[in-house]
Design an enzyme around this catalytic site. Structure first.
Site, PDB file in Angstrom:
ATOM      1  N   LEU A  49      32.295  37.009  42.241  1.00 25.03           N
ATOM      2  CA  LEU A  49      33.681  37.131  42.175  1.00 25.03           C
ATOM      3  C   LEU A  49      34.486  36.737  41.827  1.00 25.03           C
ATOM      4  O   LEU A  49      36.016  36.547  41.524  1.00 25.03           O
ATOM      5  CB  LEU A  49      33.915  37.063  44.399  1.00 25.03           C
ATOM      6  CG  LEU A  49      35.049  37.275  45.096  1.00 25.03           C
ATOM      7  CD1 LEU A  49      35.518  37.799  44.989  1.00 25.03           C
ATOM      8  CD2 LEU A  49      34.091  35.752  46.663  1.00 25.03           C
ATOM      9  N   PHE A  72      36.294  37.890  38.689  1.00 23.61           N
ATOM     10  CA  PHE A  72      37.958  38.880  38.833  1.00 23.61           C
ATOM     11  C   PHE A  72      38.538  38.587  39.936  1.00 23.61           C
ATOM     12  O   PHE A  72      39.629  38.974  39.697  1.00 23.61           O
ATOM     13  CB  PHE A  72      36.667  40.038  40.039  1.00 23.61           C
ATOM     14  CG  PHE A  72      36.440  40.422  38.662  1.00 23.61           C
ATOM     15  CD1 PHE A  72      36.865  41.300  38.253  1.00 23.61           C
ATOM     16  CD2 PHE A  72      34.764  40.776  38.531  1.00 23.61           C
ATOM     17  CE1 PHE A  72      35.601  42.210  36.687  1.00 23.61           C
ATOM     18  CE2 PHE A  72      33.798  41.441  37.664  1.00 23.61           C
ATOM     19  CZ  PHE A  72      34.588  41.945  37.079  1.00 23.61           C
ATOM     20  N   GLU A  73      37.747  37.425  40.909  1.00 25.02           N
ATOM     21  CA  GLU A  73      39.434  36.644  41.195  1.00 25.02           C
ATOM     22  C   GLU A  73      40.229  35.512  40.650  1.00 25.02           C
ATOM     23  O   GLU A  73      41.627  36.469  40.441  1.00 25.02           O
ATOM     24  CB  GLU A  73      39.024  35.963  42.464  1.00 25.02           C
ATOM     25  CG  GLU A  73      38.670  36.532  43.711  1.00 25.02           C
ATOM     26  CD  GLU A  73      39.684  37.791  44.334  1.00 25.02           C
ATOM     27  OE1 GLU A  73      41.010  37.133  44.547  1.00 25.02           O
ATOM     28  OE2 GLU A  73      38.997  38.333  45.251  1.00 25.02           O
ATOM     29  N   SER A  74      39.900  35.256  39.788  1.00 26.59           N
ATOM     30  CA  SER A  74      40.633  34.528  39.339  1.00 26.59           C
ATOM     31  C   SER A  74      39.792  33.674  37.290  1.00 26.59           C
ATOM     32  O   SER A  74      40.421  33.136  37.038  1.00 26.59           O
ATOM     33  CB  SER A  74      40.785  32.662  39.839  1.00 26.59           C
ATOM     34  OG  SER A  74      39.168  31.912  39.094  1.00 26.59           O
ATOM     35  N   THR A 120      38.236  42.351  46.442  1.00 26.88           N
ATOM     36  CA  THR A 120      38.220  42.730  45.141  1.00 26.88           C
ATOM     37  C   THR A 120      36.598  42.455  44.642  1.00 26.88           C
ATOM     38  O   THR A 120      35.696  43.411  43.271  1.00 26.88           O
ATOM     39  CB  THR A 120      38.402  41.070  44.397  1.00 26.88           C
ATOM     40  OG1 THR A 120      40.036  41.443  43.884  1.00 26.88           O
ATOM     41  CG2 THR A 120      37.733  41.202  42.614  1.00 26.88           C
TER      42      THR A 120
END
Length: 146
Positions: free
Chosen positions: A50, A53-55, A126
């Site tokens: 996570l 894919f988020e930051s 996400t």
């Protein structure tokens, strides 16, 4: 010819000014030490996936999604309108800037609040898209010493 290839490759390695990127294993260690491994049943691999894919492992990331009308903050891109700040629901009871600290303490605290909700990690689309049904989650911890 060689010089242009080298310069092209260097262009991919340069981090934009102001970015603070953590290594994958550093993120895994901080999340592990913060108690996220199997918190509410979600493995550490899910959390590291996570975060990527988020930051892209940038704990200071701020993303303004003008199409959907929200701003995401920090490693997990928590929405300011829901989880932090003065102008929304502020369910994590903290400023959005608190989610931008590389020590990740507030980020982990807020993530625990979010995942306790009825959607669990599904609160992050996400995660549902890239991590939930991945058969390669183990790769996120490859070579990491926790």
């Amino acid at each position: 010819m060689k010089a242009s290839v080298v310069l092209s490759l260097l262009g991919y390695l340069v981090v934009p000014s102001g970015a603070y990127i953590l290594g994958r294993c550093t993120v895994a260690k901080k999340l592990h030490d913060g108690g996220l491994d199997y918190f509410e049943g979600y493995s550490l691999e899910n959390w590291v996936c996570l975060a990527y894919f988020e930051s892209k492992f940038n704990p200071m990331a701020i993303y303004e999604n003008t199409r959907e009308g929200y701003t995401g903050f920090g490693l997990f891109q928590m929405r300011g309108s829901d989880w932090c700040g003065d102008h929304g629901r502020n369910r994590c009871h903290m400023s959005c800037s608190a989610l931008l600290n590389p020590n990740l303490e507030k980020t982990i605290k807020c993530a625990k609040t979010i995942v306790k909700g009825k959607e669990g990690m599904g609160a992050w689309p996400t995660w549902s898209r890239y991590c939930q049904y991945s058969d390669t989650l183990a790769r996120w911890l490859d070579g990491c010493k926790l």
